[in-house]
Scaffold this active site. Structure first.
Site, mmCIF file in Angstrom:
data_model
loop_
_atom_site.group_PDB
_atom_site.id
_atom_site.type_symbol
_atom_site.label_atom_id
_atom_site.label_comp_id
_atom_site.label_asym_id
_atom_site.label_seq_id
_atom_site.Cartn_x
_atom_site.Cartn_y
_atom_site.Cartn_z
ATOM 1 N N THR A 165 0.805 -1.228 0.000
ATOM 2 C CA THR A 165 0.000 0.000 0.000
ATOM 3 C C THR A 165 0.833 1.271 0.000
ATOM 4 O OG1 THR A 165 -1.611 -1.219 1.295
ATOM 5 C CG2 THR A 165 -1.860 1.149 1.276
ATOM 6 N N GLN A 201 0.925 -19.871 21.494
ATOM 7 C CA GLN A 201 -0.101 -19.126 20.748
ATOM 8 C C GLN A 201 -0.370 -17.770 21.385
ATOM 9 O OE1 GLN A 201 -3.725 -21.429 20.411
ATOM 10 N NE2 GLN A 201 -2.642 -23.186 19.577
ATOM 11 N N CYS A 202 0.050 -17.588 22.629
ATOM 12 C CA CYS A 202 -0.160 -16.301 23.293
ATOM 13 C C CYS A 202 0.681 -15.245 22.596
ATOM 14 C CB CYS A 202 0.274 -16.368 24.759
ATOM 15 S SG CYS A 202 -0.696 -17.500 25.732
ATOM 16 N N ASP A 255 1.944 -7.536 -3.852
ATOM 17 C CA ASP A 255 1.240 -7.502 -2.576
ATOM 18 C C ASP A 255 2.014 -8.464 -1.663
ATOM 19 O OD1 ASP A 255 -1.917 -6.976 -1.506
ATOM 20 O OD2 ASP A 255 -0.805 -8.604 -0.533
ATOM 21 N N SER A 256 2.166 -8.116 -0.409
ATOM 22 C CA SER A 256 3.033 -8.951 0.435
ATOM 23 C C SER A 256 2.450 -10.348 0.668
ATOM 24 C CB SER A 256 3.350 -8.255 1.752
ATOM 25 O OG SER A 256 2.268 -8.334 2.626
ATOM 26 N N SER A 257 1.201 -10.554 0.342
ATOM 27 C CA SER A 257 0.630 -11.914 0.439
ATOM 28 C C SER A 257 1.271 -12.841 -0.587
ATOM 29 C CB SER A 257 -0.879 -11.891 0.207
ATOM 30 O OG SER A 257 -1.468 -11.033 1.134
ATOM 31 N N THR A 300 4.899 -8.715 15.300
ATOM 32 C CA THR A 300 3.729 -9.405 14.742
ATOM 33 C C THR A 300 2.757 -8.332 14.285
ATOM 34 O OG1 THR A 300 3.963 -11.185 16.350
ATOM 35 C CG2 THR A 300 1.810 -10.964 15.355
HETATM 36 N N1 ASP Z 1 -2.201 -6.124 1.311
HETATM 37 C C1 ASP Z 1 -1.146 -5.176 1.509
HETATM 38 C C2 ASP Z 1 0.178 -5.943 1.539
HETATM 39 O O1 ASP Z 1 0.529 -6.503 2.540
HETATM 40 C C3 ASP Z 1 -1.350 -4.393 2.753
HETATM 41 C C4 ASP Z 1 -0.272 -3.385 3.020
HETATM 42 O O2 ASP Z 1 0.408 -2.928 2.117
HETATM 43 O O3 ASP Z 1 -0.088 -2.994 4.164
HETATM 44 O O4 ASP Z 1 0.848 -5.976 0.541
#
Ligand code: ASP
Length: 345
Positions: free
Chosen positions: A15, A280-281, A59-61, A167
């Site tokens: 973004t 998981q905490c 996109d970082s995904s 995180t």
């Molecule tokens: N979906 C975006 C990403 O991680 C969100 C961001 O840029 O913060 O690439």
């Protein structure tokens, strides 16, 4: 006369690098080579700012370990010519990426600061400008002619964290990251204040930068939940070529102490699959053997992840699995702080 500090911005996507086309309302990629023109305030930082963008910003995904290698290669190739690096990625997987990069860069003597934003850089209420300007300021900060930060950091919403301690905690708030088990390395208020005693000091300042580009991806995160079945655990542990498991347990490292569960884990360990126990905490540490429900894990050779994050545990597994270590050495290294990612006992 002191020469200007050279900062390299590396844009991978996300973004922060978007601006709105006000005619169409669509988001499009921002040209970072014109960053100083777009954010004239940067002139006040008195540094030379250059930029490199991924050919196709992502996109970082869509991040993966090949992109990590591309990223560390850019840092390696420009290491001599720049005093600091600001890496822009999407925030969604930033903690994973930055944790991995911290392990891939050994003997780092210069700042590598990750940042991003929740709103695009061209938005009226954007958090991108502050995040970017202060990240550059941090990357350019020096004391006695040496960089103050000599590690991989993550700056977001007025706080600099050790990247491999972070995180992502919010998809909504500007304060999108937290490091529950390590205090901020710096805070930005009226003044930019570094908590210098918390920063990593590389003992061997003469040691050259070592860049490790190969990571082992045959790992899995197995998050426990009440009701998890033998089929689920058995199927996961039988994944072909599986080499490492991040076992996300309850509380201080607890898990069912039923025999089917422990037997499956023990069998996997005997097949040389490394299993690390991470809580998981969001805060606190695994204490193996503290409760009866973690005693069995300790007995069969599960490695304690102490207070490491899941993101960092995945990265550390991927890194150490490539190092051809004996079972004992693997355990020792995993439980040792290599880049400040874990609080040693
Ligand atoms: N979906 C975006 C990403 O991680 C969100 C961001 O840029 O913060 O690439």
């Amino acid at each position: 006369m002191t020469s200007k500090i050279n900062i390299l911005i590396i844009y991978t996507g996300g973004t922060i690098g978007m601006i709105k086309d006000y005619k169409t309302n669509a988001l499009k990629a921002f040209d970072f080579s014109r960053i100083v023109e777009k954010i004239p305030e940067l002139e006040q930082l008195k540094c030379n700012i250059s930029s490199i963008s991924f050919e196709e910003p992502i996109d970082s995904s869509n991040m993966n370990t090949d992109y990590y290698a591309t990223l560390v290669t850019i840092i390696e190739e420009n290491y001599k010519n720049f005093d600091g690096f600001v890496v822009l990625t999407g925030s969604d997987t930033m903690s994973y990426i930055a944790s991995a990069v911290s392990f891939m860069l050994e003997n780092l003597q210069k700042p590598v600061i990750f940042t991003g934003s929740q709103l695009p850089i061209g938005d009226l209420r954007t958090d991108a400008k502050e995040n970017l300007i202060t990240s550059i300021e941090i990357a350019a900060s020096r004391k006695n002619n040496k960089p103050i930060v000599k590690e991989v950091g993550l700056y977001f919403e007025y706080k600099l964290y050790r990247a491999n301690r972070t995180t992502k905690i919010s998809a909504e708030h500007f304060e999108a990251f937290a490091a529950m088990n390590y205090p901020p390395l710096a805070e930005s208020g009226v003044h930019l204040k570094f908590n210098e005693h918390l920063l990593l000091e590389n003992k061997n300042q003469k040691a050259p930068l070592i860049v490790r580009k190969k990571l082992v991806t045959d790992v899995v995160v197995l998050k426990l939940y009440p009701g998890i079945t033998v089929q689920v655990v058995a199927t996961i542990l039988q994944i072909k070529n599986l080499k490492g498991v991040v076992l996300e347990t309850y509380g201080s490292g607890n898990a069912p102490n039923t025999s089917w569960f422990l037997n499956l884990l023990e069998k996997a360990i005997q097949q040389n699959i490394k299993i690390v126990n991470v809580t998981q905490c969001s805060g606190g540490s695994v204490i193996l053997g503290h409760y009866d429900t973690s005693f069995g894990l300790k007995e069969i050779g599960v490695i304690s992840g102490l207070d490491i994050t899941t993101e960092s545990a995945v990265a550390k597994l991927m890194y150490l699995l490539n190092e051809d270590l004996s079972t004992e050495a693997f355990k020792t290294y995993f439980q040792k702080s290599l880049r400040g990612e874990i609080s040693e006992k």
